[in-house]
Scaffold this motif. Sequence first.
Motif, PDB file in Angstrom:
ATOM      1  N   ILE A  60       0.843  -1.194   0.000  1.00  0.00           N
ATOM      2  CA  ILE A  60       0.000   0.000   0.000  1.00  0.00           C
ATOM      3  C   ILE A  60       0.881   1.248   0.000  1.00  0.00           C
ATOM      4  O   ILE A  60       1.719   1.426   0.883  1.00  0.00           O
ATOM      5  CB  ILE A  60      -0.922   0.046   1.247  1.00  0.00           C
ATOM      6  N   GLU A  61       0.684   2.087  -0.997  1.00  0.00           N
ATOM      7  CA  GLU A  61       1.296   3.410  -1.030  1.00  0.00           C
ATOM      8  C   GLU A  61       0.282   4.371  -0.424  1.00  0.00           C
ATOM      9  O   GLU A  61      -0.863   4.428  -0.881  1.00  0.00           O
ATOM     10  CB  GLU A  61       1.650   3.830  -2.461  1.00  0.00           C
ATOM     11  N   VAL A  62       0.670   5.094   0.608  1.00  0.00           N
ATOM     12  CA  VAL A  62      -0.246   6.003   1.293  1.00  0.00           C
ATOM     13  C   VAL A  62      -0.033   7.420   0.760  1.00  0.00           C
ATOM     14  O   VAL A  62       1.102   7.888   0.678  1.00  0.00           O
ATOM     15  CB  VAL A  62      -0.026   5.966   2.824  1.00  0.00           C
ATOM     16  N   LYS A  63      -1.132   8.066   0.400  1.00  0.00           N
ATOM     17  CA  LYS A  63      -1.084   9.444  -0.093  1.00  0.00           C
ATOM     18  C   LYS A  63      -2.179  10.262   0.591  1.00  0.00           C
ATOM     19  O   LYS A  63      -3.214   9.737   0.983  1.00  0.00           O
ATOM     20  CB  LYS A  63      -1.306   9.501  -1.610  1.00  0.00           C
ATOM     21  N   CYS A  86      -1.118  -7.776  -5.405  1.00  0.00           N
ATOM     22  CA  CYS A  86      -2.097  -6.862  -4.819  1.00  0.00           C
ATOM     23  C   CYS A  86      -1.399  -5.609  -4.309  1.00  0.00           C
ATOM     24  O   CYS A  86      -0.505  -5.696  -3.463  1.00  0.00           O
ATOM     25  CB  CYS A  86      -2.826  -7.568  -3.678  1.00  0.00           C
ATOM     26  N   HIS A  87      -1.806  -4.440  -4.837  1.00  0.00           N
ATOM     27  CA  HIS A  87      -1.221  -3.177  -4.387  1.00  0.00           C
ATOM     28  C   HIS A  87      -2.076  -2.011  -4.854  1.00  0.00           C
ATOM     29  O   HIS A  87      -2.920  -2.160  -5.739  1.00  0.00           O
ATOM     30  CB  HIS A  87       0.211  -3.015  -4.907  1.00  0.00           C
ATOM     31  N   GLY A  88      -1.849  -0.867  -4.243  1.00  0.00           N
ATOM     32  CA  GLY A  88      -2.559   0.321  -4.677  1.00  0.00           C
ATOM     33  C   GLY A  88      -2.216   1.515  -3.820  1.00  0.00           C
ATOM     34  O   GLY A  88      -1.466   1.417  -2.848  1.00  0.00           O
ATOM     35  N   ILE A  89      -2.797   2.646  -4.206  1.00  0.00           N
ATOM     36  CA  ILE A  89      -2.672   3.879  -3.436  1.00  0.00           C
ATOM     37  C   ILE A  89      -3.913   3.985  -2.565  1.00  0.00           C
ATOM     38  O   ILE A  89      -5.038   3.868  -3.062  1.00  0.00           O
ATOM     39  CB  ILE A  89      -2.567   5.108  -4.346  1.00  0.00           C
TER      40      ILE A  89
END
Length: 109
Positions: A60-63, A86-89
């Motif tokens: 997980i990229e946190v923005k 599995c990944h995303g912002i």
Amino acid sequence: MTEHDIQNTIRLAFSQRHYLCFRVNVGKVLMQNGRWFDTGLPKGFPDLFGYDNLNKPFFIEVKSKIGKPGSDQLRFHKMLTDRGICHGIARSPEEAIAIVKGDLIGYGY
């Protein structure tokens, strides 16, 4: 909310669901002896990674609401996408949970 605040709320939400989640600390630090210490992780590595209840990995990229991924993060995203990982912002705990529960690849990029 800062990205750090969002990270903490996501980590708490994951913990409540019994996901194993790690916060990534990256960068370089100048040590007292004058040498640089580098964390060793590749550039663009997402802020959080771990495993869900089924031991499926996620990143997980946190923005913040207006945050955008940098070029190194986009290259890492492509590598994860090419491998079907599995990944995303995520900009909230709800988005992070949706990424993991939905086994989403590249959500928010």
